[in-house]
Scaffold this active site. Sequence first.
Site, PDB file in Angstrom:
ATOM      1  N   VAL A   7       0.808  -1.232   0.000  1.00 19.11           N
ATOM      2  CA  VAL A   7       0.000   0.000   0.000  1.00 19.11           C
ATOM      3  C   VAL A   7       0.838   1.277   0.000  1.00 19.11           C
ATOM      4  O   VAL A   7       0.292   2.371  -0.149  1.00 19.11           O
ATOM      5  CB  VAL A   7      -1.018   0.033   1.174  1.00 19.11           C
ATOM      6  CG1 VAL A   7      -2.018  -1.096   1.051  1.00 19.11           C
ATOM      7  CG2 VAL A   7      -0.308   0.017   2.529  1.00 19.11           C
ATOM      8  N   TYR A  93       1.608   4.406  16.776  1.00 12.95           N
ATOM      9  CA  TYR A  93       0.406   3.718  16.273  1.00 12.95           C
ATOM     10  C   TYR A  93      -0.829   4.568  16.551  1.00 12.95           C
ATOM     11  O   TYR A  93      -1.682   4.793  15.693  1.00 12.95           O
ATOM     12  CB  TYR A  93       0.294   2.346  16.943  1.00 12.95           C
ATOM     13  CG  TYR A  93      -0.933   1.552  16.550  1.00 12.95           C
ATOM     14  CD1 TYR A  93      -0.929   0.778  15.396  1.00 12.95           C
ATOM     15  CD2 TYR A  93      -2.098   1.581  17.323  1.00 12.95           C
ATOM     16  CE1 TYR A  93      -2.052   0.042  15.024  1.00 12.95           C
ATOM     17  CE2 TYR A  93      -3.221   0.858  16.964  1.00 12.95           C
ATOM     18  CZ  TYR A  93      -3.193   0.088  15.809  1.00 12.95           C
ATOM     19  OH  TYR A  93      -4.316  -0.628  15.445  1.00 12.95           O
ATOM     20  N   CYS A  94      -0.913   5.048  17.782  1.00  7.26           N
ATOM     21  CA  CYS A  94      -2.061   5.854  18.214  1.00  7.26           C
ATOM     22  C   CYS A  94      -2.174   7.122  17.345  1.00  7.26           C
ATOM     23  O   CYS A  94      -3.278   7.475  16.881  1.00  7.26           O
ATOM     24  CB  CYS A  94      -1.838   6.209  19.684  1.00  7.26           C
ATOM     25  SG  CYS A  94      -3.227   6.970  20.465  1.00  7.26           S
ATOM     26  N   LYS A  97      -3.659   6.334  14.008  1.00 10.53           N
ATOM     27  CA  LYS A  97      -5.093   6.026  14.024  1.00 10.53           C
ATOM     28  C   LYS A  97      -5.936   7.292  14.259  1.00 10.53           C
ATOM     29  O   LYS A  97      -7.039   7.429  13.719  1.00 10.53           O
ATOM     30  CB  LYS A  97      -5.389   4.938  15.063  1.00 10.53           C
ATOM     31  CG  LYS A  97      -4.760   3.576  14.705  1.00 10.53           C
ATOM     32  CD  LYS A  97      -5.244   3.080  13.347  1.00 10.53           C
ATOM     33  CE  LYS A  97      -4.642   1.781  12.897  1.00 10.53           C
ATOM     34  NZ  LYS A  97      -5.117   1.328  11.581  1.00 10.53           N
ATOM     35  N   VAL A 128      -8.629  -7.042  18.982  1.00  9.37           N
ATOM     36  CA  VAL A 128      -8.858  -8.420  18.538  1.00  9.37           C
ATOM     37  C   VAL A 128      -7.471  -9.055  18.538  1.00  9.37           C
ATOM     38  O   VAL A 128      -6.516  -8.430  18.051  1.00  9.37           O
ATOM     39  CB  VAL A 128      -9.442  -8.463  17.110  1.00  9.37           C
ATOM     40  CG1 VAL A 128      -9.675  -9.898  16.657  1.00  9.37           C
ATOM     41  CG2 VAL A 128     -10.737  -7.663  17.017  1.00  9.37           C
TER      42      VAL A 128
HETATM   43  N1  LIG Z   1      -6.133  -6.355  15.956  1.00 12.39           N
HETATM   44  C1  LIG Z   1      -6.649  -5.296  16.596  1.00 12.39           C
HETATM   45  O1  LIG Z   1      -6.812  -5.290  17.802  1.00 12.39           O
HETATM   46  C2  LIG Z   1      -7.062  -4.095  15.846  1.00 12.39           C
HETATM   47  C3  LIG Z   1      -6.635  -3.839  14.562  1.00 12.39           C
HETATM   48  N2  LIG Z   1      -7.001  -2.661  13.959  1.00 12.39           N
HETATM   49  C4  LIG Z   1      -6.563  -2.359  12.608  1.00 12.39           C
HETATM   50  O2  LIG Z   1      -7.091  -3.349  11.739  1.00 12.39           O
HETATM   51  C5  LIG Z   1      -6.234  -3.489  10.612  1.00 12.39           C
HETATM   52  C6  LIG Z   1      -5.926  -4.960  10.419  1.00 12.39           C
HETATM   53  O3  LIG Z   1      -5.175  -5.418  11.537  1.00 12.39           O
HETATM   54  P1  LIG Z   1      -5.110  -6.943  12.016  1.00 12.39           P
HETATM   55  O4  LIG Z   1      -5.890  -7.813  11.122  1.00 12.39           O
HETATM   56  O5  LIG Z   1      -5.366  -6.971  13.452  1.00 12.39           O
HETATM   57  O6  LIG Z   1      -3.550  -7.188  11.842  1.00 12.39           O
HETATM   58  P2  LIG Z   1      -2.742  -8.275  11.041  1.00 12.39           P
HETATM   59  O7  LIG Z   1      -1.305  -8.044  11.401  1.00 12.39           O
HETATM   60  O8  LIG Z   1      -3.323  -9.614  11.238  1.00 12.39           O
HETATM   61  O9  LIG Z   1      -3.036  -7.824   9.534  1.00 12.39           O
HETATM   62  C7  LIG Z   1      -2.464  -6.676   8.978  1.00 12.39           C
HETATM   63  C8  LIG Z   1      -2.251  -6.956   7.501  1.00 12.39           C
HETATM   64  O10 LIG Z   1      -1.672  -5.800   6.904  1.00 12.39           O
HETATM   65  C9  LIG Z   1      -0.768  -6.252   5.930  1.00 12.39           C
HETATM   66  N3  LIG Z   1       0.243  -5.229   5.602  1.00 12.39           N
HETATM   67  C10 LIG Z   1       1.213  -4.712   6.381  1.00 12.39           C
HETATM   68  N4  LIG Z   1       1.950  -3.829   5.685  1.00 12.39           N
HETATM   69  C11 LIG Z   1       1.430  -3.779   4.424  1.00 12.39           C
HETATM   70  C12 LIG Z   1       1.761  -3.060   3.245  1.00 12.39           C
HETATM   71  N5  LIG Z   1       2.776  -2.199   3.188  1.00 12.39           N
HETATM   72  N6  LIG Z   1       0.990  -3.266   2.148  1.00 12.39           N
HETATM   73  C13 LIG Z   1      -0.036  -4.131   2.161  1.00 12.39           C
HETATM   74  N7  LIG Z   1      -0.382  -4.858   3.247  1.00 12.39           N
HETATM   75  C14 LIG Z   1       0.356  -4.681   4.365  1.00 12.39           C
HETATM   76  C15 LIG Z   1      -0.112  -7.482   6.553  1.00 12.39           C
HETATM   77  O11 LIG Z   1       0.468  -8.288   5.552  1.00 12.39           O
HETATM   78  C16 LIG Z   1      -1.292  -8.125   7.229  1.00 12.39           C
HETATM   79  O12 LIG Z   1      -1.944  -9.038   6.351  1.00 12.39           O
HETATM   80  C17 LIG Z   1      -4.996  -2.610  10.903  1.00 12.39           C
HETATM   81  O13 LIG Z   1      -5.139  -1.382  10.244  1.00 12.39           O
HETATM   82  C18 LIG Z   1      -5.078  -2.413  12.403  1.00 12.39           C
HETATM   83  O14 LIG Z   1      -4.425  -1.236  12.810  1.00 12.39           O
HETATM   84  C19 LIG Z   1      -7.826  -1.772  14.555  1.00 12.39           C
HETATM   85  C20 LIG Z   1      -8.272  -1.990  15.803  1.00 12.39           C
HETATM   86  C21 LIG Z   1      -7.982  -3.179  16.532  1.00 12.39           C
HETATM   87  C1  LIG Z   2      -7.893   1.084  23.228  1.00 14.66           C
HETATM   88  C2  LIG Z   2      -7.039   0.649  22.118  1.00 14.66           C
HETATM   89  C3  LIG Z   2      -7.526  -0.484  21.298  1.00 14.66           C
HETATM   90  C4  LIG Z   2      -6.437  -0.772  20.379  1.00 14.66           C
HETATM   91  C5  LIG Z   2      -6.752  -1.828  19.393  1.00 14.66           C
HETATM   92  C6  LIG Z   2      -5.654  -1.815  18.418  1.00 14.66           C
HETATM   93  O1  LIG Z   2      -5.726  -1.104  17.436  1.00 14.66           O
HETATM   94  C7  LIG Z   2      -4.509  -2.539  18.843  1.00 14.66           C
HETATM   95  C8  LIG Z   2      -3.373  -2.002  18.750  1.00 14.66           C
HETATM   96  C9  LIG Z   2      -2.127  -2.322  19.397  1.00 14.66           C
HETATM   97  C10 LIG Z   2      -1.087  -1.673  18.544  1.00 14.66           C
HETATM   98  O2  LIG Z   2      -0.518  -2.475  17.653  1.00 14.66           O
HETATM   99  C11 LIG Z   2      -0.165  -0.885  19.395  1.00 14.66           C
HETATM  100  C12 LIG Z   2      -0.895  -0.763  20.646  1.00 14.66           C
HETATM  101  O3  LIG Z   2      -0.549  -0.020  21.530  1.00 14.66           O
HETATM  102  C13 LIG Z   2      -2.117  -1.576  20.663  1.00 14.66           C
HETATM  103  C14 LIG Z   2      -2.332  -2.453  21.842  1.00 14.66           C
HETATM  104  C15 LIG Z   2      -3.209  -1.774  22.800  1.00 14.66           C
HETATM  105  C16 LIG Z   2      -3.566  -2.629  23.967  1.00 14.66           C
HETATM  106  C17 LIG Z   2      -4.993  -2.914  24.018  1.00 14.66           C
HETATM  107  C18 LIG Z   2      -5.887  -1.810  24.495  1.00 14.66           C
HETATM  108  C19 LIG Z   2      -7.327  -2.223  24.254  1.00 14.66           C
HETATM  109  C20 LIG Z   2      -8.456  -1.415  24.902  1.00 14.66           C
HETATM  110  O4  LIG Z   2      -8.234  -0.612  25.851  1.00 14.66           O
HETATM  111  O5  LIG Z   2      -9.601  -1.571  24.449  1.00 14.66           O
END
Ligand SMILES: NC(=O)C1=CN([C@@H]2O[C@H](COP(=O)(O)OP(=O)(O)OC[C@H]3O[C@@H](n4cnc5c(N)ncnc54)[C@H](O)[C@@H]3O)[C@@H](O)[C@H]2O)C=CC1
Ligand SMILES: CCCCCC(=O)/C=C/[C@H]1[C@H](O)CC(=O)[C@@H]1CCCCCCC(=O)O
Length: 196
Positions: A7, A93-94, A97, A128
């Site tokens: 991306v 990261y924060c 977002k 998640v």
């Molecule tokens: N897991 C969580 O708690 C949360 C995740 N998110 C957001 O959701 C989205 C997906 O995250 P997850 O599925 O949890 O993580 P993940 O690590 O499982 O998936 C992230 C994906 O992004 C891809 N990626 C990384 N760099 C890339 C690049 N340069 N070009 C194309 N693809 C690339 C990776 O290959 C991977 O498939 C992210 O934007 C994350 O910040 C938001 C809130 C909560």
């Molecule tokens: C409140 C934040 C929810 C964050 C979900 C998310 O995007 C996860 C991100 C991790 C990131 O890769 C770097 C971080 O600092 C995140 C971990 C945060 C710990 C969980 C906090 C979850 C909550 O309070 O709901």
Amino acid sequence: MFAKCDVTQDEDFKGAWDAAEENLGPVNVLINNAGIGNEKKWELTLNINVGGYIRGTMLALERLGRNQNGSGGTVINISSVAGVKPVPFGPVYCATKYAIVGFTRAMGHDLHLARTGVKIQALCPSLVKTDLLTDSVKNAISPEVGAAMAKYAEGLKEMTVETVAGALVKLLTEGKSGACMVVEAEKEPYYVNDSV
Ligand SMILES: NC(=O)C1=CN([C@@H]2O[C@H](COP(=O)(O)OP(=O)(O)OC[C@H]3O[C@@H](n4cnc5c(N)ncnc54)[C@H](O)[C@@H]3O)[C@@H](O)[C@H]2O)C=CC1
Ligand SMILES: CCCCCC(=O)/C=C/[C@H]1[C@H](O)CC(=O)[C@@H]1CCCCCCC(=O)O
């Protein structure tokens, strides 16, 4: 279908869009989802989490905008709860977002919707347990901060990918342009940050 798409690369993004159209037919929804949590590589984190989303949104406006003879459509940007409240475990990261929430609210404003016919929305999930968390712990600003993140995450209620997907469908079908929806475990999804 699969198409290689870094991306951070314009040509990859355009190629993936073209491949989707060739294989699946007209595209009218883009979900910007690719993201990393790497406080050590902060420029890369900005390039992917912010640059990638802006690149994708601009491409969607170019391909779907009614002002470009397109059909209109929707872009959903996956932000995070870390885009609406300060999460100390990953400051970079924060910041990325929060940037996405600001970008979505501004680009989703009626001023732009009236020009382009493309809705821009954000989904802000809580945690998640995916590879993102493992990677973020490993690439935290210090081992102590990584350990604190892991401990905090352990104490959270589990949320499934299905819950996030359900919220996304709700946002896509009923949400206004500029809307930011939060989805957390055991709560109905809710909207924050109404547009100006
Ligand atoms: N897991 C969580 O708690 C949360 C995740 N998110 C957001 O959701 C989205 C997906 O995250 P997850 O599925 O949890 O993580 P993940 O690590 O499982 O998936 C992230 C994906 O992004 C891809 N990626 C990384 N760099 C890339 C690049 N340069 N070009 C194309 N693809 C690339 C990776 O290959 C991977 O498939 C992210 O934007 C994350 O910040 C938001 C809130 C909560
Ligand atoms: C409140 C934040 C929810 C964050 C979900 C998310 O995007 C996860 C991100 C991790 C990131 O890769 C770097 C971080 O600092 C995140 C971990 C945060 C710990 C969980 C906090 C979850 C909550 O309070 O709901």
